[in-house]
Enzyme design. Structure first.
Site, mmCIF file in Angstrom:
data_model
loop_
_atom_site.group_PDB
_atom_site.id
_atom_site.type_symbol
_atom_site.label_atom_id
_atom_site.label_comp_id
_atom_site.label_asym_id
_atom_site.label_seq_id
_atom_site.Cartn_x
_atom_site.Cartn_y
_atom_site.Cartn_z
ATOM 1 N N ASP A 467 0.817 -1.192 0.050
ATOM 2 C CA ASP A 467 -0.048 -0.088 -0.028
ATOM 3 C C ASP A 467 0.829 1.318 0.102
ATOM 4 O O ASP A 467 0.390 2.298 -0.531
ATOM 5 C CB ASP A 467 -0.830 0.382 1.210
ATOM 6 N N GLU A 537 -4.575 -4.264 -7.546
ATOM 7 C CA GLU A 537 -5.402 -4.982 -6.602
ATOM 8 C C GLU A 537 -6.842 -4.395 -6.640
ATOM 9 O O GLU A 537 -6.815 -3.252 -6.340
ATOM 10 C CB GLU A 537 -4.955 -5.479 -5.078
#
Length: 875
Positions: A467, A537
């Protein structure tokens, strides 16, 4: 993967193994000199219930009564579940009843084994591929190492135990300590509940390895390809030689690959470790003509080679290894818009993949792994992404190599958010490892994993952030490590769209969505997760499994209405309910009158948006470079982020993804209300022919059109624009057909569309979801005219069951779910590979659909066919 090879008898180290208790049955090595995985015959017990110390526990003959038999790899809780200490933890909310208290302290693993006397000069080593999180190691009453040095979930520990082992009975005792807040361990983040033991244990293999006084280490084959002609490849082979003996050593290192041999002499001082290198400049035979190349799925065959290497000392073999590898060249690029893409053998590859998860208790089963890779291939995917769960052995990577499945291997966001790691975060754009000691540990993680995995051709990129991105000091360290250990692969800064002061932009994106979005989203969104660039994702969130799985997961008491047990089997935190999904479901499909109706119609919702996601990334080439469905599979039974569930039951999204990812396809563009042809093969389609037919709610043909057109290799092309959907019919059916114009069979696609469009509310969009201002109205599907369909099923051969479907009516037969059952048990045959499922038939249309399965999964029963259809007449 490297593996040791047999030795001549003078250096033979024969081993037999005994269980950790008092059992005497021994297992002899199947091949003299092979490396030994200490898999069976372990025992496990909480240290709180063990009075003896490590010295006593590691003495042969210790009475281990009351200990739990165990296998390794394993976690503590996984072993206890296997022995019924905790009953059915994945059912309903049973997992909540398992206290974390027993796992706050350490647990002992213990094993006894026997060794015969080794030959002169032989060295014995004990290798731990993965310990979570730290351990004290004892062997034959002596402490090998302590947790002050044996710590870190992704470290490999290689210990010379020559002076500790002895001929005859030996005993090994390992006290494993759990991870604590602030430790850089593995974690399931918001995917599912966290295991109460924190996955503590020996979660990867423990191996005994032996060699002569000179060992061969870290063999690596680096390949490059002439990407202009694909007719020549070069190999660079490197390895380390280590002198473990009491004096200087000299001898020869030799190798054999692809029918050619090479060798060189060496000399090592006492205790010296030396790198050796074989390259085409010194050994022209390592420049191969007409190589068999490794290709990703749908682009060619994933060809593999084996390299064997041996080292001798004084004319006697001292060590040997074999390495399986593939000849291929991977690369990356940034297009004019700054979007990163990847190449294999000089060809651009649209990455189509899914996020991988290991079992919640890290239990790796060979048959289950094989089944999952059959599913990945059946889905027409070419990649998986590993985020922080990298398997309990090398088997996952061996299957990926064999099947041509690219692997995106990377660190987890578990370490990037303070609420998961348990440490403050000085700068929110960076992952952790701000302190020098933390950077040192994570760099050691990376080095150990790269050495362990770098010979696998399936791995196409090392992902050093998830992330977030690593802080500049950490990124600099990682890149230096990778430049030294593996210059053959690209390095990706982050799965998110960060810009580094060290390396520039990541060139990929991770802007969602993760919750339900309507099918048009993937075509019309231009700022977040839509079809442009590489979305590392994303998904439409909940992917509800079929009714059988819901019953197995929730039980009758929690099955309906949707309640807390359903939420417990969703994700966590922002993804802990089905709220967004159910809002869209009710608006688009109507209220469900019960769980049977909901579970069936949910497959349509799953199917249409997942298919649209994968198709959009194909239809919008070359603006698209990759799409990773979040996720592929599940660590436990759940309702979100899965193309097939924990029980290996495919859902509607599975077949949406399969049809949406076909290498040659004809697709409906929800954004342009048009039809496109997608060709992801490396062969042009100069004579493609498209046919489109549009039916209204009553199955009247209201439009028919077609086009003949070329579609170049690795490209997409617009075929035709469709007429507007008139409001006089609330729903329409669109049937598409493509004749590729070569030896391929026709490609079909079928869509259900509303005259009222989905309208997205981009002003309220965030990383989680883009909501709707208004929804399409598909409720008229519940009152379709009935269709009469005949079904005839028969076993064509062992493991092949064919179903003939015939629509005998003049109405569309909509959305038929086929189920292959065990007749007496009334349980589904799983895993199962249907050629197609959730099928719609045009008026008077017939189709034959094959289901493939492993005959042993019938368990002595006979196959039987069941089906459910949206608008079928009764028998």
């Amino acid at each position: 993967m490297a593996r040791c090879l047999p030795f001549p008898l003078p250096l033979l180290l024969a081993l037999t193994f005994l269980s950790a208790g008092r059992a005497r049955a021994a297992q002899t090595l199947p091949e003299p000199g092979s490396p030994v995985v200490l898999r069976e015959g372990w025992a496990l017990r909480s240290a709180a219930r063990v009075a003896a110390d490590g010295a006593a526990l590691s003495r042969p003959g210790f009475a281990a009564e009351g200990w739990y038999p165990a296998r390794v790899p394993s976690t503590v809780l996984g072993t206890l579940v296997d022995h019924g200490v905790y009953s059915d933890p994945f059912f309903a909310r049973n997992l909540e009843s398992i206290s974390t208290e027993p796992f706050q302290g350490s647990w002992w693993y213990r094993k006894e084994f026997e060794l015969e006397a080794p030959g002169p000069g032989a060295r014995t080593r004990l290798v731990f591929d993965g310990i979570n999180y730290s351990a004290d190691l004892w062997l034959n009453g002596r402490k090998l190492a302590g947790r002050d040095s044996v710590y870190g979930v992704w470290r490999t520990f290689d210990l010379d135990v020559t002076e500790f082992v002895r001929p005859g009975r030996n005993a090994l005792a390992i006290e494993v300590f759990p991870p604590r807040r602030g430790d850089f361990t593995m974690g399931f983040v918001d995917w599912n509940p966290w295991p109460p033991d924190g996955n503590m244990g020996l979660f990867r293999e423990v191996r005994l390895r032996r060699s002569g006084s000179v060992s061969l280490e870290d063999v690596f084959v680096q390949t490059s390809v002439d990407t202009e002609t694909l007719r020549e490849a070069s190999l660079i082979i490197t390895a380390d030689l280590v002198n473990h003996g009491a004096e200087a050593a000299s001898g020869t290192v030799s190798g054999r690959v692809a029918g050619v041999e090479f060798r060189t002499d060496y000399a090592l001082a006492l205790g010296e470790r030396k790198s050796i290198r074989f390259s085409p400049e010194q050994f022209p035979e390592l420049r191969l003509r007409e190589p068999r190349l490794w290709w990703p799925r749908n682009m060619g065959k994933p060809e593999l080679y084996t390299l064997t290497m041996r080292v001798t000392q004084g004319g006697v073999a001292s060590d040997a290894q074999a390495v399986d590898f593939g000849i291929r060249q991977v690369g990356d690029y940034l297009d004019a818009q700054g979007r990163r893409g990847y190449t294999v053998n000089g060809q651009k590859v649209l990455i189509r993949g899914g996020g991988w998860s290991d079992d919640m208790f890290l239990r790796e089963d060979e048959k289950n792994l094989e089944a999952q890779f059959r599913y990945i291939k059946h889905l027409n995917l070419n990649a998986i992404r590993l985020e922080g769960f990298w398997g309990s052995s090398q088997r996952l990577y061996e299957l990926a190599d064999r099947d041509g499945i690219l692997v995106m291997a990377g660190f987890s966001c578990q370490w990037e958010w303070p609420e998961y790691l348990g440490k403050p975060q000085p700068d929110e754009k960076y992952g952790m490892a701000f302190e020098a000691s933390e950077r040192s540990l994570l760099s050691a993680y990376l080095r150990d994993q790269v050495r362990w995995l770098r010979n696998h051709p399936s791995i196409f990129v090392w992902l050093v952030g998830s992330d977030k991105m690593p802080a500049p000091e950490a990124e600099t360290l990682y890149r230096a490590d990778l430049a030294a250990l593996d210059p053959s692969r690209p390095v990706l800064l982050s799965a998110g769209g960060w810009v580094s002061t060290v390396s520039g932009p990541s060139g990929v994106k991770m802007r969602g969505p993760y919750d339900y979005v309507t099918p048009n989203y993937w075509y019309v969104d231009t700022t977040r997760g839509g079809a442009y660039g590489f979305n590392t994702e994303t998904s439409a969130g909940p992917e509800i499994p079929p009714l059988w799985s819901l019953k197995k997961m929730l039980g009758a008491d929690h099955l309906w209405p949707i309640g807390p047990a359903w939420d417990f089997h969703c994700g966590r935190f922002s993804f802990g309910t089905l709220t967004a999904y159910m809002n869209a479901y009710r608006n688009r499909y109507g209220e469900a009158r019960g769980v049977e109706e909901f579970a069936f119609k949910a497959q349509a919702a799953n199917y249409e948006t997942t298919r649209a996601m994968f198709e959009a990334f194909g239809a919008r080439k070359p603006a698209t470079t990759g799409i990773i469905q979040w996720m592929l599979n599940s660590a436990w039974p759940r309702l979100i982020w899965q193309l097939y569930d924990y029980f290996l039951m495919p859902n509607g999204a599975f077949y949406g993804a399969r049809n949406g990812s076909r290498p040659v396809s004809v697709v409906y563009d929800y954004g342009e209300h048009a039809v496109s042809v997608v060709n992801e093969t490396l062969v042009d389609l100069p004579n493609a022919a498209v046919r489109a037919r549009l039916y209204d709610r009553d199955s009247r043909l209201v439009f028919e059109g077609g086009a003949k057109m070329p579609c170049l290799k690795n490209a997409a092309a617009r075929a035709l624009k469709l007429p507007p959907l008139a409001a006089k019919s609330p729903v329409y059916f669109l049937a598409l057909e493509l004749e590729p114009g070569d030896s391929r069979p026709p490609v079909r696609n079928f869509y259900w569309l509303s005259a009222k469009p989905d309208v997205l509310d981009f002003e309220k969009a965030d990383w989680r979801v883009t909501p709707n201002q208004s929804f399409a109205d598909l409720t008229a599907l519940s009152s379709l005219p009935r269709a009469k369909v005949g079904f005839a099923g028969k076993l064509r051969s062992p493991g092949e069951y064919e179903v003939a479907l015939t629509n005998a009516s003049d109405k569309v037969a909509f959305f038929i779910e086929l189920r292959l059952m065990r007749k007496r048990a009334k349980e589904p045959v799983l895993p199962v590979l249907w050629d197609d499922n959730y099928i719609s038939l045009l008026p008077r249309e017939s189709r034959a659909i094959m289901a493939r399965f492993d005959e042993t999964d019938l368990r002595g029963d006979k196959p039987a066919l069941e089906w459910t259809g949206w608008n079928l007449k009764g028998p």
